[in-house]
Structure formats: structure tokens, C-alpha cells
Scaffold this active site. Structure first.
Site, mmCIF file in Angstrom:
data_model
loop_
_atom_site.group_PDB
_atom_site.id
_atom_site.type_symbol
_atom_site.label_atom_id
_atom_site.label_comp_id
_atom_site.label_asym_id
_atom_site.label_seq_id
_atom_site.Cartn_x
_atom_site.Cartn_y
_atom_site.Cartn_z
ATOM 1 N N ASP A 210 65.863 63.679 79.433
ATOM 2 C CA ASP A 210 64.503 63.139 79.479
ATOM 3 C C ASP A 210 64.325 62.181 80.643
ATOM 4 O O ASP A 210 63.383 62.303 81.430
ATOM 5 C CB ASP A 210 64.165 62.425 78.170
ATOM 6 C CG ASP A 210 63.916 63.392 77.024
ATOM 7 O OD1 ASP A 210 63.793 64.598 77.285
ATOM 8 O OD2 ASP A 210 63.849 62.935 75.875
ATOM 9 N N GLU A 223 66.289 58.900 75.803
ATOM 10 C CA GLU A 223 65.768 60.041 75.054
ATOM 11 C C GLU A 223 64.511 59.616 74.317
ATOM 12 O O GLU A 223 64.503 58.631 73.572
ATOM 13 C CB GLU A 223 66.805 60.547 74.042
ATOM 14 C CG GLU A 223 67.843 61.482 74.611
ATOM 15 C CD GLU A 223 67.245 62.839 74.961
ATOM 16 O OE1 GLU A 223 66.722 63.520 74.060
ATOM 17 O OE2 GLU A 223 67.274 63.213 76.145
ATOM 18 N N LYS A 225 61.814 60.366 71.435
ATOM 19 C CA LYS A 225 61.693 61.103 70.185
ATOM 20 C C LYS A 225 60.402 60.698 69.473
ATOM 21 O O LYS A 225 59.975 59.547 69.569
ATOM 22 C CB LYS A 225 62.891 60.815 69.264
ATOM 23 C CG LYS A 225 64.237 61.176 69.853
ATOM 24 C CD LYS A 225 64.395 62.666 70.059
ATOM 25 C CE LYS A 225 65.774 63.000 70.592
ATOM 26 N NZ LYS A 225 65.930 64.459 70.835
#
Length: 314
Positions: A210, A223, A225
């Protein structure tokens, strides 16, 4: 049939060839080669895990041995001074995969090696959602969730690439997530890469990073989420830490990459509630990397079992 043959199969074939040789000199030679091969395997991957014991008559099969890649030869962070020697050694007896076979993704490997406990949680959630929405409704929900995640990641990518927030196409179903995460953006500086696909050059898996950037002068892998439910601790993120460590390991093993051994998992919420930020320091990342090496070994064990079953049925 495309096959993915790893060194487990190679060891068995080598052993079979040694035992079937008619020449005494060939037997000795093959035995020496096999011993050397297994010594190299153990130095690279560490010792074999013991076979599980049978628990009553219901246990009809025994799981094949799992060989865990050694962190000594496949570290999370790579010492560039030793990379050349390491590469030469690793190339000799690493996973030998069919060039035409599809390289598995980190997500696929984690899904297929999920613990019984996590699998039960996921299945119970799926059953409850189907009861609530129906099969068609659940399928639509899954489709929308995927689309939301994709659009959300694109917005983050564009914003961190320099697009002003006023020019972003933030869809209505993403507004809450964007509000949730917006307070985290000012902490980011010196972006290294965004939405980058990479492959571990030897351990044979792929993934998409990412973001890699600096947070408080420390280079980290981030990351993003999304979640409907609060995830206030790292434990609530299930296999996300292992996923992040797998990405760090692949990134670090590629030539000329800036070494990273810290990570951050950012969880955003649709109601706009402030995101949860879970730091993964050096120690946590290394623990997750060890777990990843084990899961990767389990995955290839399962693949080898399927290949062996296919050969036996021919």
C-alpha cells in the site's frame, strides 16, 4: 497440467533414484549427493518439524514433514554486504517452481493456511451475514465491500501522490472512511512508494504494498484497512501483521531497495470514527516474519500433497 514442484519432491526423487541404482559406485555417489543436499536444506531451512502423532483410529493420514525456511538465510531485513553470497547459495536449492505456474499471492497463502480458530470465526460471520442478508444480499455486500476498498485505496494513492483533496472523487460510501483516516495523513512524509506490486525473488510469492513512507523520521510500511467493527488492538487484526511482514520481507529482498523493518496497520471506519493505528516495531515485525515463513511452508506442503496425489492417480 501446470505443476509447482518444490524441493520436497526433489528430495524424494533423489532418494528413490539412489535406492534403485544397480551400480555400487553409483549408490555411493548418489548417497553422498543426497546427504550433501539434505545438509544444505537444513542449513537453509532449519530442521524438519516432527510428524504429528495419531490420535485414535480416526486419524487415517499423517501430515507430510514441513520444512521451515530459516530466518538466517531469509531474513526480514537484508544485509546488503552479504547479499551476493546469499543469492548464490539460495539459488541452488530454493523452491524450484514451474515457470508457467501462477505465483501465489500473500492473501491466497494466508487464506489456505488459516488457523482453525480464525477459520471458524470467519465462517460463523459468513453464516450470520447470510441469515441477515440472504445469499444474494451477501454476495452484493461482498462485491460492494471490495469496490469500496478499491476506491478508498485509489483516493489515498492519489492524495499521497500530490492530488489536492478538493480534486479527489470521494464517493459517498467512502466519506466516513476518509474522515476516519484524515487525521493520520499529516504524520506521513517522504513517500517512497505507493500501490507497488512485488515478488519475493526466491520464496515465490507476490503482493501489493500500500505505502512505504516516513512516520516521525522512521521509514515504515503502511497497510490501509477498512472495518465495520472496531479493532482497537493488533490482535483484532488477525493475520494482517503476518501479511505486512510478508510484504516487508519481499520488499527488502529485492535489489537496491531501501530497507524497512517497521510497519503500521491503519484501520478506518465507515462512521467517521477516528482510525486505529497499530504500530509494528522491529521485534513485532520479526515475530510476524517467522510466522509467515511457517505459513509459507505449510502452503507449499499442501501444494506438494496435491501434486503427489495427482501423480499417483495417473
Amino acid at each position: 497440467m501446470a505443476t509447482r514442484l518444490t524441493r520436497f519432491v526433489a528430495i524424494k526423487l533423489c532418494s528413490r533414484n539412489a535406492s534403485s541404482s544397480k551400480s555400487a559406485s553409483n549408490k555411493i555417489k548418489n548417497k553422498q549427493q543426497l546427504e550433501k543436499f539434505n545438509v544444505e536444506n537444513e542449513s537453509l531451512y532449519g530442521p524438519l518439524l516432527p510428524k504429528p502423532k495419531k490420535t485414535g483410529e480416526s486419524s487415517k493420514t499423517i501430515t507430510p514433514d514441513i520444512v521451515i525456511p530459516s530466518e538466517k538465510f531469509f531474513p526480514l531485513a537484508v544485509d546488503k554486504a552479504n547479499t551476493e553470497d546469499l543469492n548464490c547459495l539460495a539459488k541452488e536449492i530454493l523452491f524450484n517452481c514451474d515457470k508457467n505456474a501462477k505465483v501465489p499471492s500473500v492473501t491466497t497463502i494466508l487464506q489456505r493456511t488459516m488457523s482453525d480458530e480464525n477459520a471458524a470465526v470467519l465462517e460463523n460471520w459468513r453464516i450470520e451475514m447470510i441469515k441477515k442478508l440472504g445469499k444474494e444480499g451477501f454476495a452484493e455486500y461482498t462485491k460492494e465491500t471490495f469496490a469500496t476498498g478499491h476506491a478508498f485505496h485509489k483516493n489515498i494513492h492519489d492524495f499521497l501522490s500530490g492530488t489536492p483533496e478538493s480534486q479527489l472523487n470521494i464517493e459517498k460510501n467512502i466519506e466516513g472512511h476518509w474522515k476516519s483516516i484524515s487525521s493520520f495523513f499529516p504524520k506521513i512524509s517522504d513517500v517512497v512508494t505507493l500501490e507497488t506490486k512485488l515478488t519475493h525473488p526466491y520464496l515465490n510469492y507476490v503482493g501489493i504494498i500500500d505505502c512505504i513512507a516516513k512516520i516521525q523520521d522512521k521509514t515504515v510500511l503502511i497497510e490501509w484497512k477498512t472495518s465495520q467493527k472496531p479493532k482497537p488492538t493488533l490482535k483484532h487484526t488477525y493475520d494482517n501483521p503476518i501479511q505486512l511482514a510478508a510484504y516487508i520481507g519481499a520488499w527488502n529482498f529485492n535489489p537496491d531497495s531501501l530497507q524497512v523493518d517497521n510497519g503500521i496497520i491503519v484501520i478506518s471506519y465507515p462512521d467517521g470514527k477516528t482510525c486505529h493505528v497499530h504500530d509494528m516495531n522491529h521485534k513485532t515485525c520479526h515475530q510476524a516474519w517467522k510466522s509467515w515463513l511457517t505459513r509459507l511452508s505449510e502452503y507449499y506442503q499442501f501444494e506438494n500433497a496435491k501434486i503427489s496425489a495427482g501423480f499417483q492417480n495417473v
